[in-house]
Design a protein around this motif. Structure first.
Motif, short mmCIF file in Angstrom:
data_model
loop_
_atom_site.label_atom_id
_atom_site.label_comp_id
_atom_site.label_asym_id
_atom_site.label_seq_id
_atom_site.Cartn_x
_atom_site.Cartn_y
_atom_site.Cartn_z
N LEU A 1 0.85 -1.19 0.00
CA LEU A 1 0.00 0.00 0.00
C LEU A 1 0.89 1.24 0.00
CD1 LEU A 1 -2.60 -1.15 2.69
CD2 LEU A 1 -2.48 -1.69 0.25
N ALA A 2 0.85 1.96 -1.11
CA ALA A 2 1.80 3.07 -1.23
C ALA A 2 1.17 4.33 -1.79
CB ALA A 2 2.96 2.65 -2.12
N GLY B 1 -0.99 6.43 -0.36
CA GLY B 1 -1.46 7.43 0.61
C GLY B 1 -0.87 8.81 0.35
N ARG C 1 1.25 14.18 6.51
CA ARG C 1 2.11 14.64 7.60
C ARG C 1 3.54 14.94 7.15
NH1 ARG C 1 0.35 9.60 11.26
NH2 ARG C 1 -0.37 8.88 9.22
N LYS D 1 4.85 10.33 -0.21
CA LYS D 1 5.65 9.91 0.96
C LYS D 1 6.64 8.79 0.64
CE LYS D 1 3.71 7.55 4.43
NZ LYS D 1 2.94 7.34 5.67
N VAL D 2 6.16 7.74 -0.05
CA VAL D 2 7.04 6.57 -0.23
C VAL D 2 8.18 6.83 -1.22
CG1 VAL D 2 5.25 4.93 0.43
CG2 VAL D 2 5.58 5.51 -2.00
N VAL E 1 -0.09 -0.67 -4.83
CA VAL E 1 -1.17 0.31 -4.97
C VAL E 1 -0.51 1.69 -4.86
CG1 VAL E 1 -3.39 1.12 -4.09
CG2 VAL E 1 -2.73 -1.28 -3.81
N GLY F 1 -8.36 5.49 1.97
CA GLY F 1 -7.94 4.71 3.13
C GLY F 1 -7.33 3.37 2.75
N ALA G 1 -7.72 0.90 -0.48
CA ALA G 1 -6.56 0.53 -1.30
C ALA G 1 -6.55 -0.97 -1.57
CB ALA G 1 -5.27 0.95 -0.60
N LEU H 1 0.02 4.97 16.47
CA LEU H 1 -0.31 3.72 15.77
C LEU H 1 -1.63 3.12 16.26
CD1 LEU H 1 3.17 1.95 15.59
CD2 LEU H 1 2.09 3.47 13.94
N GLU I 1 -7.79 2.49 15.77
CA GLU I 1 -6.86 3.55 15.36
C GLU I 1 -6.73 4.56 16.50
OE1 GLU I 1 -4.92 3.60 12.54
OE2 GLU I 1 -5.71 1.58 12.62
N ALA J 1 1.54 -3.18 13.30
CA ALA J 1 2.74 -2.80 12.56
C ALA J 1 2.47 -2.41 11.11
CB ALA J 1 3.73 -3.96 12.59
N TYR K 1 -10.86 1.73 6.62
CA TYR K 1 -9.68 1.18 7.28
C TYR K 1 -9.54 -0.31 6.99
CZ TYR K 1 -9.59 5.20 10.63
OH TYR K 1 -9.53 6.42 11.23
C1 UD1 Z 1 -1.67 2.43 9.54
C2 UD1 Z 1 -2.69 1.54 10.28
C3 UD1 Z 1 -2.34 1.51 11.75
C4 UD1 Z 1 -0.91 1.02 11.92
C5 UD1 Z 1 0.07 1.83 11.09
C6 UD1 Z 1 1.42 1.15 11.09
C7 UD1 Z 1 -4.79 1.73 9.05
C8 UD1 Z 1 -6.16 2.30 9.04
N1 UD1 Z 1 -4.01 2.06 10.08
O1 UD1 Z 1 -1.81 3.74 10.07
O2 UD1 Z 1 -3.23 0.64 12.46
O3 UD1 Z 1 -0.56 1.07 13.31
O4 UD1 Z 1 -0.36 1.91 9.72
O5 UD1 Z 1 2.41 1.96 10.54
O6 UD1 Z 1 -4.46 0.98 8.16
N2 UD1 Z 1 -2.30 4.13 1.84
C9 UD1 Z 1 -2.84 3.89 0.59
N3 UD1 Z 1 -4.04 4.40 0.27
C10 UD1 Z 1 -4.78 5.12 1.15
C11 UD1 Z 1 -4.25 5.35 2.44
C12 UD1 Z 1 -3.00 4.84 2.75
O7 UD1 Z 1 -2.22 3.24 -0.26
O8 UD1 Z 1 -5.88 5.54 0.78
C13 UD1 Z 1 -0.96 3.59 2.16
C14 UD1 Z 1 0.03 4.68 2.55
O9 UD1 Z 1 0.76 5.12 1.41
C15 UD1 Z 1 0.92 3.98 3.57
C16 UD1 Z 1 0.05 2.89 4.14
O10 UD1 Z 1 -1.07 2.76 3.28
O11 UD1 Z 1 2.06 3.40 2.96
C17 UD1 Z 1 -0.43 3.22 5.55
O12 UD1 Z 1 -1.10 4.47 5.52
P1 UD1 Z 1 -0.81 5.56 6.61
O13 UD1 Z 1 -1.62 6.75 6.31
O14 UD1 Z 1 0.63 5.73 6.85
O15 UD1 Z 1 -1.48 4.84 7.90
P2 UD1 Z 1 -1.10 5.05 9.40
O16 UD1 Z 1 -1.85 6.22 9.92
O17 UD1 Z 1 0.33 5.02 9.58
#
Ligand code: UD1
Ligand code: MG
Length: 451
Positions: A9-10, A12, A16, A23-24, A52, A83, A87, A141, A156, A172, A199
């Motif tokens: 999943l990349a 996002g 922040r 980000k990635v 993704v 979310g 994804a 986290l 969350e 994680a 989520y």
């Molecule tokens: C997420 C987890 C959290 C966990 C943490 C670990 C969820 C809802 N929460 O939170 O429980 O403790 O990771 O690091 O999953 N992404 C997509 N598409 C989206 C949103 C995100 O591809 O629509 C990808 C982001 O690029 C990222 C990953 O998913 O690589 C996680 O997303 P991020 O926003 O970092 O989630 P956290 O708030 O860190």
């Protein structure tokens, strides 16, 4: 590991990070964050991979995937990004269903270790094995809510109550699902939470309600699953990764005086008994032969360095140095230059796209550009190859055993023969034959000693 497919999943937004760059794609130790996740999956033996991503990441995937060691990487674009659950929905729409383990990894886990990925895959017997870690509080986290040795749900941090926030076991972002069971619950996800997102973590609650087994796999060290969400976490992760790369080379017999100020990228080849002095950065698959000493204050980029070489306070880019070469202090070698055995480049010398034969000396204040210099020739202080006429780069060829006097300007295109000499301050505009001696502006042949 038996057949395993993985989804990363990349896509996002990485809000922040406060960045125009996804980000990635932010770099640590010279590689994008995503590269490390892809490399770990390759080393774990994953046989099918889907990322993704958004359009900008998708464009860079062939290059990043190949550099991380994958033949090809499939990409699906998630637009808009609603979310982590959304994804995964997008990913599974693209993938034909394949019973067995589906690994899902957040793309922001650059420190993830191969062994941990393998442990998760091996631990799954039911619907899901979920990697967790004990993380110091406070933390942003997702919290693991347990019932005995099973996970009952993930909350969350943003949606958690104070009791849940006090839990120190976290999600994680690394999951080994039973793909068929995941597909069964994915469509039911809602977005009734603080962020209004779908989520992935809500699948746990659903699976548990259906009587499925969700087992936690506790990471030995939370460092390996450190998620990078802002610039401060990026710096922390980069320092830890850098240290890990230094440890690897030290375990192979490399002396690193100060790992904290030694910046090594992945995929370097550094022989045993190399010494690296502080404040030195080495990248782009550079190679260094045994007994060489690199640093302090030195940068090597795509450099191939022989054995017993000494380089200090200098920069080497895209160039090859033979054994026993000495460079520095304050020298710059670049543009595909080749320095043969025993060449000595000293203070304030720049060498660009040039080949210097064995034993060539240029010890002070010279510019050697687009030149070929024969063995044992001496280039005096302040000598310059005038290789640019305002339109084109032109070549200079100097034979072996020549002597280029202090402050000579060699106006290219130019050929200076073996054993020739240019006097101090000469401006050489015409070729000099082997054994010829010239001086002056413009340089003219000197009277022979017999005259
Ligand atoms: C997420 C987890 C959290 C966990 C943490 C670990 C969820 C809802 N929460 O939170 O429980 O403790 O990771 O690091 O999953 N992404 C997509 N598409 C989206 C949103 C995100 O591809 O629509 C990808 C982001 O690029 C990222 C990953 O998913 O690589 C996680 O997303 P991020 O926003 O970092 O989630 P956290 O708030 O860190
Ligand atoms: Mg994250």
């Amino acid at each position: 590991m038996s057949r395993v497919r993985a989804v990363v999943l990349a896509a996002g937004k990485g809000t922040r990070m406060k960045s125009a760059r996804p980000k990635v794609l932010h770099e640590l130790c010279g590689r994008p964050m995503l590269w490390y996740v892809l490399r770990a999956l390759r080393d774990a033996g994953v046989d099918e991979l889907l990322v993704v991503a958004n359009a900008e990441i998708a464009e860079r995937m062939p290059e990043i995937g190949a550099d991380a060691g994958h033949g090809s990487v499939d990409v699906v674009i998630q637009e808009p990004q609603l979310g982590t659950g959304h994804a995964v929905q997008i990913a599974l729409e693209k993938l034909p269903s394949r019973p067995g383990t589906l690994l899902i990894l957040n793309g922001d886990l650059p420190l993830v270790e191969v062994a941990l990925i393998q442990r998760a895959v091996e631990a799954r017997s039911g619907a899901l094995a979920l990697v967790t870690a004990k993380v110091p509080l406070p933390s942003s986290l997702g919290r693991i809510v347990r019932r005995g040795d099973r996970v009952s749900k993930i909350v969350e941090a943003r949606d958690a109550n104070s009791d849940e926030l006090a839990l120190d076991e976290m999600n994680a972002g690394l999951y080994a699902y039973d793909e068929t069971k995941l597909r069964g619950v994915l469509a039911e996800l809602g977005n009734d939470n603080v962020q209004g997102e779908y989520y992935l973590t809500d699948t746990i609650d659903r699976l548990v309600r259906d009587g499925e087994r969700v087992v936690p796999v506790l990471a030995e060290n939370f460092i390996s699953v450190l998620g990078v969400n802002d610039r401060s976490e990026l710096a922390t992760a980069a320092a830890l990764l850098g240290r890990r790369i230094c440890e690897y080379h030290m375990s192979n017999g490399v002396t690193i005086l100060d790992p904290a100020t030694t910046y090594l990228e992945p995929d370097l080849q550094i022989a045993a008994d190399v010494t690296i002095l502080p404040n030195t950065a080495i990248g782009r698959r550079s190679k260094i032969g045994a007994h060489s000493e690199i640093g302090p204050n030195t940068r090597l980029v795509a450099a191939e360095i022989g054995e017993h070489v000494v380089i200090g306070d200098s920069i080497i880019v895209d160039s090859t140095l033979g054994d026993f070469v000495r460079v520095g202090p304050w020298a710059h070698v670049r543009g595909g230059s080749v320095l043969d055995t025993g060449v000595h480049i000293g203070d304030f010398v720049e060498v660009k796209s040039s080949h210097l034969g064995a034993g060539v000396n240029a010890r002070h204040l010279a510019y050697i550009g687009d030149a070929t210099v024969g063995e044992r020739t001496n280039i005096g202080a302040g000598a310059i190859t005038c290789n640019y006429d305002g339109k084109e780069k032109l070549r200079t060829t100097i034979g072996k055993d020549a002597f280029i006097g202090t402050n000579s300007s060699l106006v290219a295109p130019l050929e200076i023969g073996d054993g020739a000499l240019t006097g101090a301050g000469s401006v050489v505009v015409k070729d000099v034959p082997a054994g010829g001696r010239v001086a002056g502006n413009p340089a003219r042949p000197l009277a022979s000693k017999a005259d």
